[in-house]
Structure formats: structure tokens, C-alpha cells
Motif scaffolding. Structure first.
Motif, PDB file in Angstrom:
ATOM      1  N   LEU A  77      25.003 -18.931 -48.788  1.00 55.69           N
ATOM      2  CA  LEU A  77      24.658 -19.125 -47.378  1.00 55.69           C
ATOM      3  C   LEU A  77      25.747 -19.887 -46.634  1.00 55.69           C
ATOM      4  O   LEU A  77      25.999 -19.630 -45.456  1.00 55.69           O
ATOM      5  N   ASN A  78      26.442 -20.772 -47.317  1.00 51.29           N
ATOM      6  CA  ASN A  78      27.529 -21.528 -46.708  1.00 51.29           C
ATOM      7  C   ASN A  78      28.659 -20.595 -46.271  1.00 51.29           C
ATOM      8  O   ASN A  78      29.182 -20.700 -45.171  1.00 51.29           O
ATOM      9  N   ARG A  79      29.022 -19.664 -47.139  1.00 45.30           N
ATOM     10  CA  ARG A  79      30.112 -18.734 -46.821  1.00 45.30           C
ATOM     11  C   ARG A  79      29.718 -17.785 -45.691  1.00 45.30           C
ATOM     12  O   ARG A  79      30.503 -17.531 -44.766  1.00 45.30           O
ATOM     13  N   ILE A  80      28.496 -17.276 -45.735  1.00 43.18           N
ATOM     14  CA  ILE A  80      28.040 -16.350 -44.684  1.00 43.18           C
ATOM     15  C   ILE A  80      27.996 -17.055 -43.329  1.00 43.18           C
ATOM     16  O   ILE A  80      28.416 -16.499 -42.311  1.00 43.18           O
ATOM     17  N   SER A  81      27.501 -18.291 -43.308  1.00 47.09           N
ATOM     18  CA  SER A  81      27.435 -19.037 -42.048  1.00 47.09           C
ATOM     19  C   SER A  81      28.826 -19.289 -41.495  1.00 47.09           C
ATOM     20  O   SER A  81      29.040 -19.226 -40.288  1.00 47.09           O
ATOM     21  N   HIS A  82      29.778 -19.562 -42.375  1.00 47.25           N
ATOM     22  CA  HIS A  82      31.161 -19.760 -41.934  1.00 47.25           C
ATOM     23  C   HIS A  82      31.737 -18.476 -41.343  1.00 47.25           C
ATOM     24  O   HIS A  82      32.455 -18.509 -40.343  1.00 47.25           O
ATOM     25  N   GLU A  83      31.379 -17.349 -41.921  1.00 53.15           N
ATOM     26  CA  GLU A  83      31.894 -16.074 -41.425  1.00 53.15           C
ATOM     27  C   GLU A  83      31.330 -15.699 -40.061  1.00 53.15           C
ATOM     28  O   GLU A  83      31.992 -15.020 -39.291  1.00 53.15           O
ATOM     29  N   ILE A  84      30.095 -16.136 -39.753  1.00 52.05           N
ATOM     30  CA  ILE A  84      29.521 -15.780 -38.452  1.00 52.05           C
ATOM     31  C   ILE A  84      29.804 -16.824 -37.387  1.00 52.05           C
ATOM     32  O   ILE A  84      29.320 -16.721 -36.275  1.00 52.05           O
ATOM     33  N   GLY A  85      30.584 -17.878 -37.737  1.00 45.83           N
ATOM     34  CA  GLY A  85      31.023 -18.789 -36.694  1.00 45.83           C
ATOM     35  C   GLY A  85      30.604 -20.233 -36.838  1.00 45.83           C
ATOM     36  O   GLY A  85      30.842 -21.034 -35.939  1.00 45.83           O
ATOM     37  N   TRP A  86      29.978 -20.607 -37.939  1.00 48.15           N
ATOM     38  CA  TRP A  86      29.589 -21.998 -38.135  1.00 48.15           C
ATOM     39  C   TRP A  86      30.829 -22.793 -38.484  1.00 48.15           C
ATOM     40  O   TRP A  86      31.601 -22.419 -39.368  1.00 48.15           O
ATOM     41  N   LYS A  87      31.069 -23.937 -37.815  1.00 49.08           N
ATOM     42  CA  LYS A  87      32.354 -24.623 -37.897  1.00 49.08           C
ATOM     43  C   LYS A  87      32.391 -25.811 -38.852  1.00 49.08           C
ATOM     44  O   LYS A  87      33.397 -26.491 -38.920  1.00 49.08           O
ATOM     45  N   TYR A  88      31.329 -26.081 -39.579  1.00 50.39           N
ATOM     46  CA  TYR A  88      31.245 -27.332 -40.320  1.00 50.39           C
ATOM     47  C   TYR A  88      31.286 -27.150 -41.835  1.00 50.39           C
ATOM     48  O   TYR A  88      30.750 -27.968 -42.567  1.00 50.39           O
ATOM     49  N   GLN A  89      31.924 -26.106 -42.318  1.00 51.64           N
ATOM     50  CA  GLN A  89      31.977 -25.858 -43.753  1.00 51.64           C
ATOM     51  C   GLN A  89      32.760 -26.962 -44.472  1.00 51.64           C
ATOM     52  O   GLN A  89      32.342 -27.445 -45.525  1.00 51.64           O
ATOM     53  N   LYS A  90      33.881 -27.394 -43.921  1.00 57.50           N
ATOM     54  CA  LYS A  90      34.686 -28.441 -44.561  1.00 57.50           C
ATOM     55  C   LYS A  90      33.961 -29.785 -44.533  1.00 57.50           C
ATOM     56  O   LYS A  90      34.023 -30.546 -45.498  1.00 57.50           O
ATOM     57  N   VAL A  91      33.264 -30.072 -43.452  1.00 61.17           N
ATOM     58  CA  VAL A  91      32.530 -31.338 -43.346  1.00 61.17           C
ATOM     59  C   VAL A  91      31.442 -31.401 -44.407  1.00 61.17           C
ATOM     60  O   VAL A  91      31.287 -32.407 -45.113  1.00 61.17           O
TER      61      VAL A  91
END
Length: 109
Positions: A77-91
Motif C-alpha cells: 500500500l505504501n508503494r501504490i500510494s506513492h505512485e498515485i501522488g502521496w508525498k510522505y513515503q520517505k517520512v
């Protein structure tokens, strides 16, 4: 020309909302909530406060390695959210590393 935005164009607050929206789309709506037509689940980012201090247990019947066949595809879910525009994966990844260090120190004592 103005048009009503579809649910897919609305900005998501995080992965938990993406999961809940997907869950709500796949569950058929019912007239009576007792019939199970809603998605009454709670979704958290990370481990919620009452459970972050408890010892983790392994449930063998729930392990991804044992439940999925070798040929099956799976997603994070983390990777999919990053792909659709979620900006806080590194945080979230840095906070998760801090949490792991903290919990390891907690269990060693």
C-alpha cells in the motif's frame, strides 16, 4: 464548463483513505447497515498507541509467505500510494526505522 469531480480526482490524505475508498467501492451498498454493506473497518498508519508497546506475535496462518503461491502477485500500500501522488513515503520510512529501533530497545530490557 464546470463539472462535478469524480472521487478519483479528489486528493487523498494518506494510504488509509485510499484503502478505505477502495474497500467501499468493492462492497455492495445495502439499505440496512446490519446487512454488512458498509466497510466498518478502521485503518491506521503504523501501529496504534495501545499496541505499539506490546510484544509482537507471529501468526503462521497469516504469513504472506505461507498464504500466497509463488506465482501470485502482491502489492504494498505504501508503494501504490506513492505512485498515485502521496508525498510522505520517505517520512514514514524514517519514522518506521525510529520505531523499530525504539521497540527493539524496549524488548531487550
Amino acid at each position: 464548463m464546470q463539472c462535478e469531480p469524480s472521487p478519483w480526482t479528489l486528493p487523498l490524505q494518506g494510504p488509509q483513505q485510499a484503502f478505505l475508498q477502495g474497500c467501499q467501492r468493492h462492497v455492495a451498498p445495502q439499505d440496512n447497515p446490519r446487512q454488512g454493506g458498509h466497510c466498518p473497518s478502521e485503518v491506521f498508519e503504523g501501529i496504534p498507541p495501545p499496541y505499539d508497546r506490546q510484544k509482537r506475535k507471529v501468526v503462521p496462518s497469516a504469513l504472506k509467505v505461507l498464504r500466497l503461491k509463488q506465482s501470485r502477485r502482491y502489492c504494498d500500500l505504501n508503494r501504490i500510494s506513492h505512485e498515485i501522488g502521496w508525498k510522505y513515503q520517505k517520512v514514514i520510512s524514517t519514522l518506521e526505522e525510529k520505531r523499530k529501533v525504539k521497540s527493539k530497545k524496549y524488548y531487550e530490557r
